[in-house]
Write a protein that holds these residues in place. Structure first.
Motif, PDB file in Angstrom:
ATOM      1  N   GLY A 266      -9.364  16.445  11.178  1.00 35.59           N
ATOM      2  CA  GLY A 266      -7.998  15.857  11.497  1.00 35.59           C
ATOM      3  C   GLY A 266      -7.371  15.346  10.235  1.00 35.59           C
ATOM      4  O   GLY A 266      -6.060  15.400  10.186  1.00 35.59           O
ATOM      5  N   ALA A 267      -8.262  14.971   9.265  1.00 33.41           N
ATOM      6  CA  ALA A 267      -7.644  14.390   8.025  1.00 33.41           C
ATOM      7  C   ALA A 267      -8.714  14.752   7.145  1.00 33.41           C
ATOM      8  O   ALA A 267      -9.964  14.596   7.267  1.00 33.41           O
ATOM      9  N   LEU A 268      -8.064  14.753   5.670  1.00 30.31           N
ATOM     10  CA  LEU A 268      -9.261  15.218   4.622  1.00 30.31           C
ATOM     11  C   LEU A 268      -8.625  14.702   3.519  1.00 30.31           C
ATOM     12  O   LEU A 268      -7.200  14.750   3.009  1.00 30.31           O
ATOM     13  N   THR A 269      -9.254  14.238   2.327  1.00 29.40           N
ATOM     14  CA  THR A 269      -9.072  13.763   1.181  1.00 29.40           C
ATOM     15  C   THR A 269      -8.806  15.100   0.113  1.00 29.40           C
ATOM     16  O   THR A 269      -9.744  15.739   0.281  1.00 29.40           O
ATOM     17  N   PRO A 270      -7.842  15.047  -0.692  1.00 34.37           N
ATOM     18  CA  PRO A 270      -7.848  16.400  -1.487  1.00 34.37           C
ATOM     19  C   PRO A 270      -8.859  15.897  -2.627  1.00 34.37           C
ATOM     20  O   PRO A 270      -9.167  14.785  -2.949  1.00 34.37           O
ATOM     21  N   VAL A 271      -9.151  17.080  -3.547  1.00 33.89           N
ATOM     22  CA  VAL A 271      -9.925  16.865  -4.699  1.00 33.89           C
ATOM     23  C   VAL A 271      -9.360  17.834  -5.541  1.00 33.89           C
ATOM     24  O   VAL A 271      -9.355  19.014  -5.328  1.00 33.89           O
ATOM     25  N   PRO A 272      -8.900  17.374  -6.720  1.00 38.94           N
ATOM     26  CA  PRO A 272      -8.690  16.084  -7.253  1.00 38.94           C
ATOM     27  C   PRO A 272      -7.441  15.570  -6.601  1.00 38.94           C
ATOM     28  O   PRO A 272      -6.630  16.302  -5.608  1.00 38.94           O
ATOM     29  N   GLY A 273      -7.220  14.049  -6.745  1.00 37.16           N
ATOM     30  CA  GLY A 273      -6.270  13.534  -5.981  1.00 37.16           C
ATOM     31  C   GLY A 273      -6.243  12.543  -4.953  1.00 37.16           C
ATOM     32  O   GLY A 273      -5.511  11.987  -4.232  1.00 37.16           O
ATOM     33  N   GLY A 274      -7.765  12.461  -4.456  1.00 38.28           N
ATOM     34  CA  GLY A 274      -8.142  11.832  -3.428  1.00 38.28           C
ATOM     35  C   GLY A 274      -8.733  10.264  -3.833  1.00 38.28           C
ATOM     36  O   GLY A 274      -8.155   9.511  -4.292  1.00 38.28           O
ATOM     37  N   VAL A 275     -10.104  10.430  -3.779  1.00 35.95           N
ATOM     38  CA  VAL A 275     -10.845   9.201  -4.085  1.00 35.95           C
ATOM     39  C   VAL A 275     -10.799   8.841  -5.647  1.00 35.95           C
ATOM     40  O   VAL A 275     -10.922   7.618  -6.173  1.00 35.95           O
ATOM     41  N   GLY A 276     -10.772  10.010  -6.481  1.00 36.53           N
ATOM     42  CA  GLY A 276     -10.981   9.839  -7.901  1.00 36.53           C
ATOM     43  C   GLY A 276      -9.947   8.608  -8.513  1.00 36.53           C
ATOM     44  O   GLY A 276     -10.235   7.685  -9.031  1.00 36.53           O
ATOM     45  N   PRO A 277      -8.630   8.936  -8.273  1.00 36.85           N
ATOM     46  CA  PRO A 277      -7.601   8.078  -8.819  1.00 36.85           C
ATOM     47  C   PRO A 277      -7.774   6.523  -8.293  1.00 36.85           C
ATOM     48  O   PRO A 277      -7.535   5.694  -9.028  1.00 36.85           O
ATOM     49  N   VAL A 278      -8.311   6.603  -6.912  1.00 38.58           N
ATOM     50  CA  VAL A 278      -8.468   5.159  -6.574  1.00 38.58           C
ATOM     51  C   VAL A 278      -9.524   4.421  -7.105  1.00 38.58           C
ATOM     52  O   VAL A 278      -9.400   3.342  -7.554  1.00 38.58           O
ATOM     53  N   THR A 279     -10.589   5.229  -7.501  1.00 42.15           N
ATOM     54  CA  THR A 279     -11.975   4.592  -8.087  1.00 42.15           C
ATOM     55  C   THR A 279     -11.367   3.956  -9.517  1.00 42.15           C
ATOM     56  O   THR A 279     -11.758   2.965  -9.545  1.00 42.15           O
ATOM     57  N   THR A 280     -10.774   4.853 -10.140  1.00 40.75           N
ATOM     58  CA  THR A 280     -10.280   4.374 -11.617  1.00 40.75           C
ATOM     59  C   THR A 280      -9.282   3.225 -11.565  1.00 40.75           C
ATOM     60  O   THR A 280      -9.395   2.030 -12.149  1.00 40.75           O
ATOM     61  N   ALA A 281      -8.624   3.244 -10.597  1.00 44.23           N
ATOM     62  CA  ALA A 281      -7.552   1.935 -10.588  1.00 44.23           C
ATOM     63  C   ALA A 281      -8.226   0.727 -10.018  1.00 44.23           C
ATOM     64  O   ALA A 281      -7.846  -0.476 -10.467  1.00 44.23           O
ATOM     65  N   LEU A 282      -9.238   0.910  -9.291  1.00 44.96           N
ATOM     66  CA  LEU A 282     -10.006  -0.332  -8.738  1.00 44.96           C
ATOM     67  C   LEU A 282     -10.962  -0.975  -9.817  1.00 44.96           C
ATOM     68  O   LEU A 282     -11.138  -2.008  -9.919  1.00 44.96           O
ATOM     69  N   LEU A 283     -11.525  -0.045 -10.886  1.00 44.79           N
ATOM     70  CA  LEU A 283     -11.975  -0.495 -11.858  1.00 44.79           C
ATOM     71  C   LEU A 283     -11.230  -1.390 -12.713  1.00 44.79           C
ATOM     72  O   LEU A 283     -11.752  -2.430 -13.209  1.00 44.79           O
ATOM     73  N   LEU A 284     -10.153  -1.014 -12.983  1.00 43.41           N
ATOM     74  CA  LEU A 284      -9.156  -1.956 -13.829  1.00 43.41           C
ATOM     75  C   LEU A 284      -8.628  -2.999 -13.054  1.00 43.41           C
ATOM     76  O   LEU A 284      -8.884  -4.251 -13.642  1.00 43.41           O
ATOM     77  N   GLN A 285      -8.644  -3.030 -11.635  1.00 46.55           N
ATOM     78  CA  GLN A 285      -8.352  -4.151 -10.911  1.00 46.55           C
ATOM     79  C   GLN A 285      -9.348  -5.120 -10.962  1.00 46.55           C
ATOM     80  O   GLN A 285      -9.114  -6.309 -11.040  1.00 46.55           O
ATOM     81  N   HIS A 286     -10.695  -4.677 -11.037  1.00 46.82           N
ATOM     82  CA  HIS A 286     -11.944  -5.464 -10.963  1.00 46.82           C
ATOM     83  C   HIS A 286     -12.084  -6.360 -12.459  1.00 46.82           C
ATOM     84  O   HIS A 286     -12.471  -7.323 -12.392  1.00 46.82           O
ATOM     85  N   THR A 287     -11.626  -5.443 -13.489  1.00 48.11           N
ATOM     86  CA  THR A 287     -11.649  -6.081 -14.955  1.00 48.11           C
ATOM     87  C   THR A 287     -10.626  -7.220 -14.784  1.00 48.11           C
ATOM     88  O   THR A 287     -10.847  -8.405 -15.397  1.00 48.11           O
ATOM     89  N   VAL A 288      -9.357  -6.803 -14.194  1.00 52.23           N
ATOM     90  CA  VAL A 288      -8.246  -8.082 -14.173  1.00 52.23           C
ATOM     91  C   VAL A 288      -8.699  -9.151 -13.381  1.00 52.23           C
ATOM     92  O   VAL A 288      -8.668 -10.518 -13.723  1.00 52.23           O
ATOM     93  N   ARG A 289      -9.560  -9.026 -12.149  1.00 52.01           N
ATOM     94  CA  ARG A 289      -9.915 -10.081 -11.375  1.00 52.01           C
ATOM     95  C   ARG A 289     -11.008 -10.907 -12.388  1.00 52.01           C
ATOM     96  O   ARG A 289     -11.295 -12.195 -12.180  1.00 52.01           O
ATOM     97  N   ALA A 290     -12.115 -10.099 -12.966  1.00 54.29           N
ATOM     98  CA  ALA A 290     -12.903 -10.666 -13.889  1.00 54.29           C
ATOM     99  C   ALA A 290     -12.458 -11.727 -14.809  1.00 54.29           C
ATOM    100  O   ALA A 290     -12.985 -12.882 -14.905  1.00 54.29           O
ATOM    101  N   ALA A 291     -11.394 -11.094 -15.340  1.00 56.52           N
ATOM    102  CA  ALA A 291     -10.706 -11.761 -16.481  1.00 56.52           C
ATOM    103  C   ALA A 291     -10.120 -13.003 -15.708  1.00 56.52           C
ATOM    104  O   ALA A 291     -10.140 -14.171 -16.534  1.00 56.52           O
ATOM    105  N   LEU A 292      -9.661 -13.101 -14.628  1.00 53.07           N
ATOM    106  CA  LEU A 292      -8.879 -14.321 -14.042  1.00 53.07           C
ATOM    107  C   LEU A 292      -9.962 -15.294 -13.740  1.00 53.07           C
ATOM    108  O   LEU A 292      -9.512 -16.611 -13.488  1.00 53.07           O
ATOM    109  N   THR A 293     -11.279 -14.999 -13.337  1.00 52.98           N
ATOM    110  CA  THR A 293     -12.155 -15.792 -13.115  1.00 52.98           C
ATOM    111  C   THR A 293     -12.963 -16.544 -14.301  1.00 52.98           C
ATOM    112  O   THR A 293     -13.594 -17.549 -14.099  1.00 52.98           O
ATOM    113  N   LEU A 294     -13.253 -15.621 -15.334  1.00 53.94           N
ATOM    114  CA  LEU A 294     -13.908 -15.851 -16.480  1.00 53.94           C
ATOM    115  C   LEU A 294     -13.267 -17.070 -17.188  1.00 53.94           C
ATOM    116  O   LEU A 294     -12.108 -17.289 -17.309  1.00 53.94           O
TER     117      LEU A 294
END
Lengths: 294, 294
Positions: A266-294
């Motif tokens: 019924g629904a499918l993620t494309p490759v590329p353009g699905g999980v991949g870009p979100v993964t990279t964006a989350l890595l950066l988000q995590h880094t900023v979150r870490a910087a905010l707490t450190l």
């Protein structure tokens, strides 16, 4: 039957396949991250991600360059620490400890593949959990499983973030994860359980994989084998998340899911353009979150 | 149909229900532990288990007494540190740190229930992983999930030990775990995955629990609700492991599995006398292992 095929000229129109794109979500995450990075910069802190690599693998190098580019665009500092494919385990561990102790570094990733014999799960114990932005330290996985605050592996978190973004409910539904890796399959299972899904983990030793995966409301393919999941593995109307990023001989990227599976999904993620870009964006988000707490 | 019922007077005789007793395995484990404890004693080390409790709960007190008795019989020292039901989290954490630093203590258990608001997963972070004989520290769970050496929670390990003892194969079979607790359901899922079973974790939010559990080759009931699993939940000939130890109003012990489920199961653990005694025996074995490595 493919969507809109002539065979469906009867009553019910065949359901259209929904494409679960990741680029919009990734862009929104990056904007938010860039805003927070700018705030931090105004206070004199440059959020800083260190990527440790010890490989000559080409697709790994490609991925690291793409992280570094995204980081720069979002206003993060990114240092690539290339120890080379001949690096000793002790050297990698020592470097992770140095970076963990460095107050100017907020996020640390240990890139795979690693030199022969070295194990990510083992070496990543040397990453301070507060800087473990890709959830590679076993303590992060344990805290995640125990429902305590921790960074999840970005790929596993991207799966759930994509499902949320596309408003796909999880509570009470049957999620089947194909793949039991420590970096994707297992943490994804924990995140899905935490969202009240019933979760099955399948793998290379599973008997009659297709019969099991066909029972999934939500199917997560995270096995790293090109097009392993065919239409035969997918229940009618199921939501399919393709985590695979397999590089073919001609250099193109194919997922773990055969695109022909879209005929049943019924629904499918494309490759590329699905999980991949979100993964990279989350890595950066995590880094900023870490910087905010450190 | 119950085993040996008249209705089966045709061709195939109905399969007899196999009772998966735990007492023999527990006795074997205790003998081995006592032998090792004697060796350690000959070298001047008394293996020493510390049990920290902070509750007035009667069934917890009963369990602690039974551990202490078993420890004594096997030649282990056992200290019960009773902080009382009014203990503050900071006090419990401080005591766990003191015991972790004490070279005469080899194993540490934090008994549940805990005072209101306190979480085992959180407090157990203060237990040194090398003394974490009941695998309560999230680092132990993470290491277990990552395939690294760690003490598994004794109850979860008892499930797999019982299956092994009774020579029930796991590779490629479908194990369904009912219950997603950090102390049993989740670690049991990891241990079963590690043995190449395909693993499903169900819980209170699972839709149509019985339909899912009926697909199990091996069904693990670890939910803590008396007789939740009925014959309707069990596939013909399935192996059923009952982790439940629910104390009824009249003080008797009942499992999570209705004994009537034995009519469909191929094998079933008794309660009491199944998982319970193996769990206690493994706690002592872990303590001696810790004493051997410390």
């Amino acid at each position: 039957m493919t969507a809109g095929s002539p065979g469906a000229a009867g009553n019910a129109a065949p359901a259209r396949l929904r494409e679960l794109r990741g680029r919009e979500l990734a862009a929104a995450l990056r904007t938010d991250t860039a805003d927070r990075a700018a705030e931090l910069a105004a206070r004199g802190t440059a959020p800083h991600l260190a990527v440790v690599t010890a490989t000559a693998d080409e697709s790994s190098a490609w991925y690291v360059r793409s992280i570094a580019r995204s980081a720069e665009k979002a206003g993060l500092e990114c240092t690539v620490v290339d120890l080379g494919p001949g690096a000793a385990e002790s050297g990698i561990r020592a470097r992770l400890r140095t970076l963990s102790a460095d107050p100017t570094v907020h996020g640390i990733i240990l890139q795979t593949p690693l030199p022969a014999g070295a194990r990510l799960e083992d070496l990543a114990s040397a990453i301070d959990p507060v800087k473990d932005v890709d959830g590679a330290n076993p303590l992060s996985l344990g805290r995640l499983a125990a429902g305590l605050p921790a960074f999840a592996p970005a790929t596993a978190e991207a799966v759930v973030a994509l499902l949320d973004h596309h408003k796909i409910p999880l509570a009470g539904r049957h999620a089947v994860v194909v793949g039991r890796s420590t970096v994707v399959g297992k943490p994804a299972a924990h995140l899905l359980l935490d969202r009240d899904a019933t979760v099955t983990v399948c793998h290379s030793r599973t008997t009659d994989l297709a019969a099991l995966t066909r029972t999934a409301d939500v199917l997560i393919a995270a096995v790293g084998r090109p097009r392993l999941i065919t239409a035969d593995h997918v229940g009618e109307g199921a939501v399919v998340i393709d985590v695979g990023t397999n590089v073919t001989e001609d250099g193109s990227l194919v997922g773990d899911v055969d695109p022909a599976a879209g005929a049943r999904a019924g629904a499918l993620t494309p490759v590329p353009g699905g999980v991949g870009p979100v993964t990279t964006a989350l890595l950066l988000q995590h880094t900023v979150r870490a910087a905010l707490t450190l």
